[in-house]
Write a protein that holds these residues in place. Structure first.
Motif, short mmCIF file in Angstrom:
data_model
loop_
_atom_site.label_atom_id
_atom_site.label_comp_id
_atom_site.label_asym_id
_atom_site.label_seq_id
_atom_site.Cartn_x
_atom_site.Cartn_y
_atom_site.Cartn_z
N ARG A 136 -11.66 -2.76 0.02
CA ARG A 136 -12.18 -2.38 1.33
C ARG A 136 -11.37 -3.09 2.39
O ARG A 136 -10.67 -4.06 2.11
N ARG A 137 -11.53 -2.63 3.66
CA ARG A 137 -10.93 -3.37 4.77
C ARG A 137 -11.53 -4.77 4.81
O ARG A 137 -12.71 -4.95 4.52
N ASP A 160 -5.64 -3.22 4.39
CA ASP A 160 -6.22 -3.07 5.72
C ASP A 160 -5.13 -2.83 6.76
O ASP A 160 -5.23 -1.92 7.58
N LEU A 161 -4.09 -3.64 6.73
CA LEU A 161 -3.11 -3.62 7.82
C LEU A 161 -1.90 -2.74 7.54
O LEU A 161 -1.24 -2.29 8.47
N TYR A 162 -1.57 -2.49 6.26
CA TYR A 162 -0.40 -1.66 5.94
C TYR A 162 -0.77 -0.35 5.25
O TYR A 162 0.08 0.53 5.13
N GLY A 163 -1.98 -0.26 4.72
CA GLY A 163 -2.36 0.96 4.03
C GLY A 163 -1.69 1.13 2.68
O GLY A 163 -1.45 2.26 2.25
N ILE A 164 -1.38 0.03 2.02
CA ILE A 164 -0.84 0.13 0.66
C ILE A 164 -2.00 -0.01 -0.31
O ILE A 164 -2.77 -0.98 -0.24
N PHE A 176 -12.33 1.90 11.96
CA PHE A 176 -10.96 1.77 12.47
C PHE A 176 -10.09 2.84 11.82
O PHE A 176 -10.12 3.04 10.61
N ASP A 177 -9.30 3.50 12.66
CA ASP A 177 -8.48 4.61 12.18
C ASP A 177 -7.02 4.16 12.13
O ASP A 177 -6.45 3.80 13.15
N GLY A 178 -6.43 4.14 10.95
CA GLY A 178 -5.02 3.77 10.83
C GLY A 178 -4.85 2.34 10.33
O GLY A 178 -5.81 1.62 10.08
N HIS A 179 -3.57 1.96 10.19
CA HIS A 179 -3.23 0.64 9.67
C HIS A 179 -2.28 0.00 10.66
O HIS A 179 -1.10 0.35 10.74
N PRO A 180 -2.77 -0.97 11.46
CA PRO A 180 -2.05 -1.35 12.68
C PRO A 180 -0.75 -2.14 12.49
O PRO A 180 0.01 -2.23 13.44
N GLU A 195 6.73 5.60 0.90
CA GLU A 195 5.75 6.00 1.91
C GLU A 195 4.83 7.12 1.40
O GLU A 195 3.64 7.13 1.69
N ASP A 196 5.39 8.06 0.64
CA ASP A 196 4.57 9.21 0.22
C ASP A 196 3.56 8.83 -0.86
O ASP A 196 2.54 9.50 -0.99
N ALA A 197 3.81 7.77 -1.62
CA ALA A 197 2.82 7.29 -2.59
C ALA A 197 2.68 5.79 -2.43
O ALA A 197 3.17 5.02 -3.25
N PRO A 198 2.03 5.33 -1.35
CA PRO A 198 2.01 3.88 -1.09
C PRO A 198 0.99 3.19 -2.00
O PRO A 198 -0.10 2.82 -1.56
N GLU A 199 1.35 2.99 -3.25
CA GLU A 199 0.42 2.27 -4.13
C GLU A 199 1.17 1.48 -5.17
O GLU A 199 2.32 1.77 -5.51
#
Lengths: 162, 200
Positions: free
Chosen positions: A132-133, A119-123, A140-144, A95-99
């Motif tokens: 891009r999204r 877009d949806l998980y923020g990875i 849009f704010d966040g990753h739903p 989680e702290d380095a989602p890449e």
């Protein structure tokens, strides 16, 4: 580690034994969990090895296991048209380095699927040509699809000029 | 007021008297019948039986809408038949199906393009309240962005319910006062406003 009777897993374990963390073949689906840092190496082998020849990336997605560590899991489904076999590759992402490294260089079809996961998980996918999204909008704010995204949260309506 | 108190005036005292004088004159010239009414009543009567609707159809409720519009239930019997696919030519906005966050600004734009007088018909549970969808993608009822005249919930609503809703809307149209400055409702005080997309 066990190859579970799968020739694909056997070849993978033979070539890169230290990259594989776990294997199983539940319900007949050969699956290997590999280290996040070795993902491109593993995928490259699966695509280019003459015994494997996974020329097709059927699906790339992610799962949020909220509460577990590492939290996310990126999942690759591969198919070989030439050999008619499949494999599922997974990699855990913290989680702290989602890449994780992008697979676009190996399969161009990964482009939009990685954008969707971003877009949806923020990875974040390193070295992606255009991250891009893809479904949602820039404002849009966040990753739903993250499990901790508030269900009731509302986003701004962004539309064309009136 | 000073005129009506003056006994020497030849002009009728009130509107009613003037009208009855005109009626007597009409009968004297050979007319055989007449009816008095208000402008509101005639205008509204015309409006309620000649609705041109704009079908804003986005989802599965569309099938039910086609059923209502088709020959079995036949919305034409209620004077609401002709779908205009231009908001400029229509006066009833039929919103049929789930409105998502991405679709909502388009709906607002279509509403804004319609000329007054205009009415909005919320067809189905999603349009009324978001229906079964309570998530990041779905607008929780179109009344958060545009004013709604009649709500017909149901997933989807039965055609009978739609016809009932339409008749309720017609009763409402008939009862409306026609103001001098036209009929206009602001959308500025509604909960959600559309943020303009920056031009690239």
């Amino acid at each position: 580690m066990d190859d579970c009777g799968s020739p694909v897993l056997r070849r993978l374990l033979e070539a890169l034994p230290d990259a594989v963390e776990e294997t199983h073949a539940r319900l007949g689906d050969a699956t290997a969990r590999v280290g996040r840092s070795r993902i491109v190496e593993v995928l490259q082998l699966l695509r280019d090895d003459p015994e494997l020849e996974f020329e097709m990336l059927t699906d790339l997605t992610a799962v949020d296991y909220l509460g577990e560590e590492p939290r996310f899991e990126v999942v690759y489904h591969l198919y070989s048209v030439a050999k008619n076999h499949r494999v599922r590759i997974k990699a855990r992402v913290a989680e702290d380095a989602p890449e994780i490294e992008s697979a676009v260089a190996l399969w161009p079809s990964a482009n939009w699927m990685e954008r969707e996961v971003w877009d949806l998980y923020g990875i974040h996918f390193r070295n992606h040509p255009d991250l891009r999204r893809i479904l949602l909008y820039e404002q849009f704010d966040g990753h739903p699809l993250r499990k901790d995204y508030p269900k009731e949260k509302r986003q701004p309506l962004v539309g064309p000029r009136n | 007021m000073s005129e009506s108190n003056d006994p020497t005036t030849t002009r009728p005292r009130s509107l009613e008297e003037r009208h009855s004088q005109r009626a007597v004159e009409y009968l004297r010239q050979g007319g055989d019948s007449f009816q008095t009414t208000r402008v509101d009543a005639v205008l509204n009567w015309g409006r309620k039986y000649s609705m041109f609707l704009y079908p804003f159809v986005t989802a599965c409720c569309g099938m039910e809408f086609m059923s209502v519009a088709g020959p079995r239930y036949d919305i034409d019997r209620f004077g609401c038949a002709l779908p205009r696919f231009s908001p400029r030519q229509s006066d009833l906005l039929m919103v049929v199906g789930t409105i998502t966050q991405r679709q909502a600004p388009i709906l607002k734009k279509v509403y804004d393009q319609m000329a007054e007088p205009k009415w909005v018909f919320a067809f189905g549970a999603c349009v009324c309240s978001g229906g079964p969808y309570n998530n990041y993608a779905t607008l929780q009822g179109i009344d958060t962005i545009i004013p709604v005249d009649v709500y017909v919930p149901g997933c989807p609503p039965r055609p009978e319910a739609v016809l009932d809703g339409l008749m309720k809307l017609q009763a409402r149209v008939q009862a409306e006062r026609v103001p001098a400055g036209g009929r206009h409702r602001e959308t500025d005080d509604l909960p959600l406003q559309v943020v303009e997309k920056p031009v690239a």
